[in-house]
Design a protein around this motif. Structure first.
Motif, PDB file in Angstrom:
ATOM      1  N   MET A   1       0.824  -1.202   0.000  1.00 60.68           N
ATOM      2  CA  MET A   1       0.000   0.000   0.000  1.00 60.68           C
ATOM      3  C   MET A   1       0.856   1.248   0.000  1.00 60.68           C
ATOM      4  N   SER A   2       2.147   1.099  -0.176  1.00 56.47           N
ATOM      5  CA  SER A   2       3.006   2.274  -0.089  1.00 56.47           C
ATOM      6  C   SER A   2       3.434   2.717  -1.461  1.00 56.47           C
ATOM      7  N   THR A   3       3.530   3.974  -1.619  1.00 50.06           N
ATOM      8  CA  THR A   3       3.806   4.519  -2.921  1.00 50.06           C
ATOM      9  C   THR A   3       4.155   5.977  -2.764  1.00 50.06           C
ATOM     10  N   ILE A   4       5.112   6.427  -3.566  1.00 52.47           N
ATOM     11  CA  ILE A   4       5.237   7.861  -3.719  1.00 52.47           C
ATOM     12  C   ILE A   4       4.430   8.207  -4.960  1.00 52.47           C
ATOM     13  N   LEU A  17       4.435  11.271  -9.720  1.00 51.24           N
ATOM     14  CA  LEU A  17       3.672  10.039  -9.720  1.00 51.24           C
ATOM     15  C   LEU A  17       4.585   8.812  -9.777  1.00 51.24           C
ATOM     16  N   GLY A  18       4.389   7.942  -8.812  1.00 51.30           N
ATOM     17  CA  GLY A  18       5.193   6.729  -8.771  1.00 51.30           C
ATOM     18  C   GLY A  18       4.358   5.542  -9.202  1.00 51.30           C
ATOM     19  N   ARG A  19       4.206   4.562  -8.307  1.00 49.92           N
ATOM     20  CA  ARG A  19       3.422   3.373  -8.611  1.00 49.92           C
ATOM     21  C   ARG A  19       1.937   3.707  -8.656  1.00 49.92           C
ATOM     22  N   THR A  93       2.111  13.155   6.405  1.00 50.18           N
ATOM     23  CA  THR A  93       1.254  12.192   5.723  1.00 50.18           C
ATOM     24  C   THR A  93       0.075  11.810   6.611  1.00 50.18           C
ATOM     25  N   ALA A  94      -1.109  11.909   6.042  1.00 44.67           N
ATOM     26  CA  ALA A  94      -2.329  11.507   6.748  1.00 44.67           C
ATOM     27  C   ALA A  94      -2.939  10.314   6.019  1.00 44.67           C
ATOM     28  N   THR A  95      -3.236   9.273   6.766  1.00 38.87           N
ATOM     29  CA  THR A  95      -3.779   8.051   6.162  1.00 38.87           C
ATOM     30  C   THR A  95      -5.066   7.653   6.866  1.00 38.87           C
ATOM     31  N   LEU A  97      -7.704   4.659   7.097  1.00 37.57           N
ATOM     32  CA  LEU A  97      -7.806   3.236   6.758  1.00 37.57           C
ATOM     33  C   LEU A  97      -9.280   2.860   6.615  1.00 37.57           C
ATOM     34  N   MET A 111      -5.004  -3.011   1.343  1.00 42.52           N
ATOM     35  CA  MET A 111      -5.856  -2.246   2.238  1.00 42.52           C
ATOM     36  C   MET A 111      -6.610  -1.224   1.393  1.00 42.52           C
ATOM     37  N   SER A 115      -4.933   8.370   1.436  1.00 44.02           N
ATOM     38  CA  SER A 115      -3.778   9.012   2.063  1.00 44.02           C
ATOM     39  C   SER A 115      -3.398  10.295   1.347  1.00 44.02           C
ATOM     40  N   VAL A 117      -0.121  13.038   1.152  1.00 40.53           N
ATOM     41  CA  VAL A 117       1.288  13.284   1.450  1.00 40.53           C
ATOM     42  C   VAL A 117       1.593  14.740   1.103  1.00 40.53           C
TER      43      VAL A 117
END
Lengths: 228, 228
Positions: A1-4, A17-19, A93-95, A97, A111, A115, A117
């Motif tokens: 679930m992580s990505t820049i 934009l990353g993944r 960063t605010a996430t 869930l 998940m 989020s 960033v």
């Protein structure tokens, strides 16, 4: 679930934009909605040879000094993470869930979340009016309307508190929602897949041991808004 | 609610006790409990001129290669944040929000929470057995026992996934619980104060549109454990 990842929100490549591009949103309203809903965010600051990530309360002022809005974070003037942040580029960063994505293979487990960033140079707020307003917004972020019901902060309290302002200029938003995405062969095999929805839920306000008054309306409605 | 603090957990000064010493815990069991309960953590990594903080799924292996336990984080081999983390000191922070602390002054508003901050050099897991085990632990972290019910990952899936291992050697735990702590004069003034308890709660599992099987026992019990 992580990505820049980033979006047209960001004028620089620092949050390019990353993944999973499809999970990037182009809407500033989505950024503001996530920051408004988040009760806690995580601030990352370089403290020398490594970053430190700490939970922080936040407040957002779209009418603040920064054209795209201002994100406020506060802490004790004695907190090292805060003094370390001054004039440095930090990341907040605010996430939120929203669910466990339970797939038919380990690989597709995920998940559902929203989020935001935010990357920007942190400024320590010196102007007394901006500082007082930022602290009111921080209280109202937790319980809307509450700051107006409280005594004003003392000079000592204001002096003991430092407020960081981060411009809402460079930001990215990522959202994952919906069903798991499984391989056809796994779907055909017929195993179950789905989502376990999650949310942050309040229960009824609990009066402090030394509190004999009734729960005020602002707290009752905030708790109700959070599902109590 | 932000603080760099540490405990005898940490053999180095990198997470030395900062503010609010009384909120630092000296118990490794507390660290493990927070990491076990956290569904999401936030990883901070220096990406050049600033840190980036991103939400990550985690897994903990107390019988792993590191004496004090190993924290695993995974992502796509194409994710920049992940390749950036290799052999760097990263910070992974897990925060469990337990309540809104509603005080009689803005200054004493706070949150009840439990947070764990882990600082360590990230290692990309190369050993196929350790990698497979870390990925199973990650699935089981979300739904205990689930990895055993799934088909094994394909070689392609394993190759597409990178796993970071961070030793649980340097860590700090901070907990805030209980009533607001108000000034005597504010208490005497008689206004209400208290806590709005918060928790992350699941609702009943929702089957995917393409799922026709019954919700399996592991998912049912996980949802129930999360309050569904």
């Amino acid at each position: 679930m992580s990505t820049i990842d980033a979006t047209p929100l960001s004028p620089t490549p620092r949050t390019t934009l990353g993944r999973s591009r499809e999970r990037g949103l182009t809407d500033r309203a989505a950024l503001h909605a996530i920051l408004r809903e988040a009760l806690v965010a995580h601030l990352g600051v370089d403290v020398g040879d490594h970053p430190v990530v700490l939970p922080v309360a936040i407040a957002v002022d779209l009418d603040g000094p920064d054209a795209d809005g201002t994100l406020y974070v506060h802490g004790s003037v004695a907190a090292r993470w805060l003094t370390r942040s001054e004039r440095r580029t930090v990341c907040v960063t605010a996430t939120l869930l929203d669910g466990l994505v339970v797939a038919r293979s380990g690989f597709h487990h995920s998940m559902n979340y929203r989020s935001a960033v935010v990357v920007g140079e942190a400024r320590i707020v010196e102007d007394p009016q901006e500082k007082a307003h930022a602290l009111d917004l921080t209280v109202d972020h937790v319980v809307p309307g509450r700051s107006a019901t409280l005594r004003p902060p003392t000079r000592k309290e204001v002096a003991a508190t430092a407020v960081l302002a981060i411009p809402l200029r460079e930001a990215s938003v990522k959202v994952r929602a919906g069903d798991p995405v499984d391989d056809d062969t796994d779907v055909e095999a017929g195993a179950w897949a789905g989502v376990v929805p999650l949310s942050t839920v309040a229960s009824s306000p609990v009066s402090a041991a030394d509190s004999h008054d009734e729960v005020p309306a602002d707290v009752v409605s905030r708790a109700a808004q959070l599902g109590a």
